[in-house]
Design a protein around this motif. Structure first.
Motif, PDB file in Angstrom:
ATOM      1  N   GLN A 158       0.784  -1.272   0.040  1.00 32.08           N
ATOM      2  CA  GLN A 158      -0.292  -0.134   0.081  1.00 32.08           C
ATOM      3  C   GLN A 158       0.876   1.383   0.018  1.00 32.08           C
ATOM      4  O   GLN A 158       1.759   1.507   0.957  1.00 32.08           O
ATOM      5  CB  GLN A 158      -0.857   0.057   1.165  1.00 32.08           C
ATOM      6  CG  GLN A 158      -1.925  -1.175   1.338  1.00 32.08           C
ATOM      7  CD  GLN A 158      -2.470  -1.211   2.559  1.00 32.08           C
ATOM      8  OE1 GLN A 158      -2.526  -0.353   3.612  1.00 32.08           O
ATOM      9  NE2 GLN A 158      -3.212  -2.357   2.722  1.00 32.08           N
ATOM     10  N   ASP A 159       0.426   2.018  -1.026  1.00 32.57           N
ATOM     11  CA  ASP A 159       1.514   3.456  -0.932  1.00 32.57           C
ATOM     12  C   ASP A 159       0.242   4.519  -1.073  1.00 32.57           C
ATOM     13  O   ASP A 159      -0.797   4.381  -1.637  1.00 32.57           O
ATOM     14  CB  ASP A 159       2.107   3.520  -2.710  1.00 32.57           C
ATOM     15  CG  ASP A 159       3.619   2.601  -2.540  1.00 32.57           C
ATOM     16  OD1 ASP A 159       3.628   2.134  -1.307  1.00 32.57           O
ATOM     17  OD2 ASP A 159       4.031   2.271  -3.507  1.00 32.57           O
ATOM     18  N   SER A 168       3.878   7.476   2.363  1.00 32.31           N
ATOM     19  CA  SER A 168       4.081   6.244   3.132  1.00 32.31           C
ATOM     20  C   SER A 168       3.931   5.106   2.398  1.00 32.31           C
ATOM     21  O   SER A 168       3.268   4.866   1.332  1.00 32.31           O
ATOM     22  CB  SER A 168       3.043   6.512   4.424  1.00 32.31           C
ATOM     23  OG  SER A 168       1.632   6.142   3.882  1.00 32.31           O
ATOM     24  N   SER A 169       4.613   3.971   2.669  1.00 30.82           N
ATOM     25  CA  SER A 169       4.657   2.773   2.104  1.00 30.82           C
ATOM     26  C   SER A 169       4.673   1.710   3.012  1.00 30.82           C
ATOM     27  O   SER A 169       5.437   1.699   4.040  1.00 30.82           O
ATOM     28  CB  SER A 169       5.705   2.555   1.146  1.00 30.82           C
ATOM     29  OG  SER A 169       5.688   1.244   0.250  1.00 30.82           O
ATOM     30  N   LEU A 170       3.624   0.726   2.757  1.00 27.17           N
ATOM     31  CA  LEU A 170       3.448  -0.501   3.759  1.00 27.17           C
ATOM     32  C   LEU A 170       3.654  -1.875   2.724  1.00 27.17           C
ATOM     33  O   LEU A 170       2.846  -2.015   2.041  1.00 27.17           O
ATOM     34  CB  LEU A 170       2.148  -0.486   4.573  1.00 27.17           C
ATOM     35  CG  LEU A 170       1.697  -1.688   5.245  1.00 27.17           C
ATOM     36  CD1 LEU A 170       2.650  -1.991   6.523  1.00 27.17           C
ATOM     37  CD2 LEU A 170       0.248  -1.717   5.754  1.00 27.17           C
ATOM     38  N   ASP A 185       4.086  -5.975   3.311  1.00 25.75           N
ATOM     39  CA  ASP A 185       4.323  -7.311   3.833  1.00 25.75           C
ATOM     40  C   ASP A 185       4.078  -8.495   2.986  1.00 25.75           C
ATOM     41  O   ASP A 185       3.872  -8.649   1.917  1.00 25.75           O
ATOM     42  CB  ASP A 185       2.924  -7.774   4.909  1.00 25.75           C
ATOM     43  CG  ASP A 185       2.745  -6.806   6.019  1.00 25.75           C
ATOM     44  OD1 ASP A 185       3.676  -6.250   6.711  1.00 25.75           O
ATOM     45  OD2 ASP A 185       1.646  -6.682   6.491  1.00 25.75           O
ATOM     46  N   HIS A 216       8.011  -7.247   7.099  1.00 24.52           N
ATOM     47  CA  HIS A 216       7.140  -6.190   7.415  1.00 24.52           C
ATOM     48  C   HIS A 216       8.043  -4.782   7.281  1.00 24.52           C
ATOM     49  O   HIS A 216       8.735  -4.521   7.997  1.00 24.52           O
ATOM     50  CB  HIS A 216       6.425  -6.195   8.800  1.00 24.52           C
ATOM     51  CG  HIS A 216       5.439  -5.077   9.072  1.00 24.52           C
ATOM     52  ND1 HIS A 216       4.342  -4.735   8.425  1.00 24.52           N
ATOM     53  CD2 HIS A 216       5.770  -4.132  10.098  1.00 24.52           C
ATOM     54  CE1 HIS A 216       3.940  -3.535   9.090  1.00 24.52           C
ATOM     55  NE2 HIS A 216       4.845  -3.209  10.023  1.00 24.52           N
ATOM     56  N   ASP A 221       7.236  -0.707   6.917  1.00 26.01           N
ATOM     57  CA  ASP A 221       6.197   0.525   7.263  1.00 26.01           C
ATOM     58  C   ASP A 221       7.159   1.614   7.275  1.00 26.01           C
ATOM     59  O   ASP A 221       7.764   1.968   8.047  1.00 26.01           O
ATOM     60  CB  ASP A 221       5.293   0.411   8.410  1.00 26.01           C
ATOM     61  CG  ASP A 221       3.943   1.444   8.423  1.00 26.01           C
ATOM     62  OD1 ASP A 221       4.268   2.210   7.442  1.00 26.01           O
ATOM     63  OD2 ASP A 221       3.167   1.471   9.205  1.00 26.01           O
ATOM     64  N   SER A 241       7.912   5.954   6.090  1.00 24.00           N
ATOM     65  CA  SER A 241       7.448   7.266   5.522  1.00 24.00           C
ATOM     66  C   SER A 241       8.466   8.026   4.735  1.00 24.00           C
ATOM     67  O   SER A 241       9.699   7.803   5.261  1.00 24.00           O
ATOM     68  CB  SER A 241       6.543   7.908   6.565  1.00 24.00           C
ATOM     69  OG  SER A 241       7.466   8.598   7.580  1.00 24.00           O
ATOM     70  N   GLY A 292       8.194  -0.403  12.641  1.00 26.16           N
ATOM     71  CA  GLY A 292       7.975  -0.443  11.069  1.00 26.16           C
ATOM     72  C   GLY A 292       8.598  -1.256  10.257  1.00 26.16           C
ATOM     73  O   GLY A 292       8.491  -1.329   9.007  1.00 26.16           O
ATOM     74  N   TYR A 293       9.872  -1.708  10.717  1.00 25.12           N
ATOM     75  CA  TYR A 293      10.636  -2.896  10.023  1.00 25.12           C
ATOM     76  C   TYR A 293      11.000  -4.065  10.683  1.00 25.12           C
ATOM     77  O   TYR A 293      11.696  -3.772  11.736  1.00 25.12           O
ATOM     78  CB  TYR A 293      11.966  -2.007   9.738  1.00 25.12           C
ATOM     79  CG  TYR A 293      12.853  -2.580   8.650  1.00 25.12           C
ATOM     80  CD1 TYR A 293      12.792  -2.527   7.379  1.00 25.12           C
ATOM     81  CD2 TYR A 293      13.902  -3.662   9.192  1.00 25.12           C
ATOM     82  CE1 TYR A 293      13.546  -3.251   6.614  1.00 25.12           C
ATOM     83  CE2 TYR A 293      14.656  -4.550   8.240  1.00 25.12           C
ATOM     84  CZ  TYR A 293      14.577  -4.064   6.872  1.00 25.12           C
ATOM     85  OH  TYR A 293      15.625  -4.714   6.042  1.00 25.12           O
TER      86      TYR A 293
END
Length: 711
Positions: free
Chosen positions: A271-272, A301-303, A305, A319, A321, A323, A360-361
């Motif tokens: 997801q961007d 932001s970029s997520l 998985d 994972h 996450d 920004s 986030g990582y």
């Protein structure tokens, strides 16, 4: 090209009437901060209108490789490896900058993550090949892409709406509305949405979360133009995109499954979300000098998985996450185009911040390839970067036909790492708080000779530079520290011609590049169990020929591109982390062993020896309108994904032969247009990229219908 030429010649012999088709429209480039005719500008470039991009099936940066020579784009998830002539970026790491920078409406786009923004409502796309050391500066060692989205128009209300419906239950809607509010103020609204099912089949296991590969994208744009006088022009644009790509499924290198048959026991997400605002203000003084300011703000932001092993057995997951926030400001002072002396001066500043928040990582895998202990590694921190530059170019007419151009740019960059890497289960952590400063002068000297209004010769020497940086903290060893910036020296010459009363336009050129300090990720020379960003110590040589043509002969339209290239890495001893990790390996002396390999003489990564692009279309007059079939063919020869060029480990990417097709019907005197389209029509299954032992599939065959209504 020879067959097309002969066919056109025979057709002209068979028909006594002369060809009265109009000449091709002039193509302009703006990347050098003033508008100039491409055929009289000393640069190797391909320029496309928005309609041409759509006709060729180019909807994002990745698909651009099938429309222009010397280009490869490897999409391996969060970031693209975009290379021109084998120079750009081959490692997906935020610590390594890009070598092909993308500008949108004059503002440099995100250089690390957030690379999947769609192309819609586009006025033009300029792809420049070779280092752009004067105007694009750092991060443009391989080239640059300048995307101009359509601006508001003060003249009339207008716009369009397009509905596209395809296989995999694809629905793509796109449109724009232009409204002149007053004689001096206009607004343009544009949007693009797309939903599509996944290309992938799960043959073992099941995703623990997400729908890997399914697409649900939304993008919106607002543009405002205010032009109260002929001298003052103010343009403001804001883009917003929310892209859900479902995840990035992979299969292991060496797998016997099809590329779209996946095995998984992990979560999937991709997801961007991004916002970009651009303010472009220009003022023309009475003496013709233009003062321009371009301000940009971007936040994203970029997520992601992912199941990093591509199996339903090992519990390896990732994972991320992250920004990113990017401020930029550029000022230009531009002389009039008249007179023997023309000049441009400018200043640039950019502030880029990448942030990994708490949680986030997280990557879960074995401690190392030799220690099968399952651990979770975390990373928390910030990666601030700044770039400040001043630049200028002077053009002087030595004679009526001979021009000298000299350009230069001084850049100063800073990179900081403020991060903590840890293995919580083992109570281990390491903190980094480092900073590195980099300064460099790049530029270009060109000599241009206008033989006549239809023939233009040029030769130049240009330099490019991509800044160095810092290796991140590593829990298994001492942080390796800084790595050096990349340098490119490009010797280039070319000939641009316009023939047959303006119906055929050609470019042909040759280049020789000396490439130093190529940045790669390999096993650390002293502690091979960890990876480090290192520089290839020997000089890499890349040289080749490029040619392109565009023509229109009555109802027949054509375009073609060809590149032939040869590359050789300089001597460099390195450890391939996929093999034995014992012992050390001096980058300069080795000695050579089963795990310390001299890669000298191998091909540069992602540098194909040949690329071919060919497009043909023909307008048939039929009852009620015009029917236009179009076919585009692209060939990219084999490339290698790492400096080790080890086929057994999946480094060799097979040649790609992609065919796109389109059939367009435009009713006479109507604003409707109906198109049947197909991309990768022969459904070639090919590996788009290889990373960390995993294969990423290129898109399969897609087809459908597109209906457009203009008003």
């Amino acid at each position: 090209m020879a067959l097309i030429w002969c066919g056109a010649a025979q057709a002209q012999q068979a028909v006594p009437e002369p060809d009265t088709s109009p000449a091709l429209e002039e193509v302009v480039v703006t990347a050098e901060r003033r508008t100039s005719n491409l055929q009289q500008t000393p640069i190797a470039a391909a320029v496309f209108s928005g309609e041409q991009l759509q006709n060729k099936g180019v909807t994002n940066i990745e698909s651009l490789q099938f429309a222009a020579p010397s280009v490869t784009v490897q999409n391996s998830g969060m970031g693209n490896s975009f290379n021109i002539r084998g120079i750009g970026k081959t490692e997906n790491s935020s610590s390594i900058g890009v070598g092909v920078i993308t500008y949108r409406d004059g503002v440099a786009a995100f250089p690390a993550y957030l690379q999947n923004e769609p192309l819609y409502d586009i006025a033009s796309l300029e792809l420049l090949r070779g280092p752009q050391g004067t105007f694009a500066g750092q991060n443009a060692t391989g080239g640059a892409v300048f995307i101009t989205e359509k601006n508001p128009d003060l003249s009339d209300v207008g716009g369009y709406f397009t509905g596209q419906f395809g296989n995999y239950d694809q629905v793509r809607l796109q449109g724009a509305l232009n409204v002149p509010v007053t004689d001096t103020l206009a607004v343009r609204l544009a949007f693009n949405t797309e939903q599509r099912d996944s290309f992938y089949n799960v043959v073992e296991g099941a995703p623990t979360a997400g729908d890997p590969g399914a697409v649900d994208n939304q993008s919106y744009r607002v543009s405002v133009l205010w032009q109260p006088t002929d001298a003052l022009r103010v343009l403001f644009k804001t883009d917003y995109s929310k892209l859900d790509l479902g995840g990035y499924p992979t299969t292991p290198v060496g797998s016997t499954d099809g590329l779209f048959d996946i095995r998984t026991n992990g979560p999937f997400a991709a997801q961007d979300e991004m916002l970009r605002s651009v303010l472009n203000i220009s003022y023309t003084f009475d003496n013709g000098i233009i003062l321009r300011s371009i301000s940009g703000y971007q936040d994203g932001s970029s997520l992601v998985d992912s199941d990093t092993d591509g199996t339903a057995t090992l519990p390896f997951t990732s994972h991320i996450d992250v920004s990113q926030r990017l401020w930029s400001q550029e000022f230009n002072l531009i002389s009039p185009d008249t007179g023997p002396l023309r000049w441009i001066v400018g200043a640039y500043y950019q502030d880029d911040l990448i942030t990994f928040p708490e949680g986030g990582y997280i990557t879960t895998q074995y401690l190392s390839s030799t220690v099968p202990l399952l651990v979770a590694t975390t990373l928390v921190g910030r990666n601030p970067k700044t770039t400040a530059a001043v630049f200028g170019q002077v053009s002087y007419d030595l004679t009526d036909r001979l021009e000298l151009q000299v350009g230069a740019r001084f850049s100063r960059s800073t990179v900081e790492n403020e991060a903590v890497s840890a293995i919580p289960a083992l109570g281990l952590s390491i903190t980094q708080d480092d900073r590195v400063v980099d300064e460099k002068v790049t530029g270009k000297v060109a000599l241009n000779w206008t033989l006549d209004e239809d023939n233009f010769l040029y030769g130049f020497v240009a330099t490019g530079y991509k800044a160095g940086g810092l290796n991140g903290p590593n829990i298994l060893g001492v942080t390796p520290g800084a790595f050096e910036g990349e340098e490119v020296v490009d010797f280039e010459a070319g000939w641009k011609a316009t023939m047959l009363d303006g119906r055929l336009r050609t470019q042909i050129g040759g280049y020789y590049n000396i490439y130093e300090n190529f940045q790669v990720i390999i096993g650390d020379p002293t502690t091979p169990t960890i990876t480090t960003i290192s520089n290839v110590t020997g000089e890499t040589k890349i040289y080749g020929l490029e040619a392109s043509a565009q023509g229109r002969f009555g109802a027949l339209g054509l375009d073609a591109g060809l590149s032939l290239s040869h590359s050789e890495l300089g001597d460099f001893f390195a450890i391939d982390q996929r093999g034995s990790l014992t012992g050390g390996c001096d980058p300069d002396t080795g000695p050579a062993s089963s795990n310390c390999v001299n890669v000298g003489g191998n091909a540069q990564t992602y540098a194909p020896e040949m690329t071919v692009n060919l497009g043909l279309e023909y307008d048939f007059a039929v009852a009620g309108g015009v029917l236009t079939p179009r076919v585009d063919y692209s060939h990219i020869s084999e490339t290698f994904g790492t400096i080790f060029a080890n086929e057994a480990r999946g480094d060799r990417l097979e040649p790609r032969n992609i065919v796109n097709a389109q059939l367009t019907f435009e009713p006479s005197g109507d604003a409707w247009k109906v198109q049947a389209y197909g991309t990768n029509v022969f459904d070639e299954e090919y590996i788009g990229a290889v990373k960390s032992g995993q294969r990423y599939a290129g898109p399969p065959r897609q087809y459908g219908v597109r209906i457009t209504r203009s008003f």
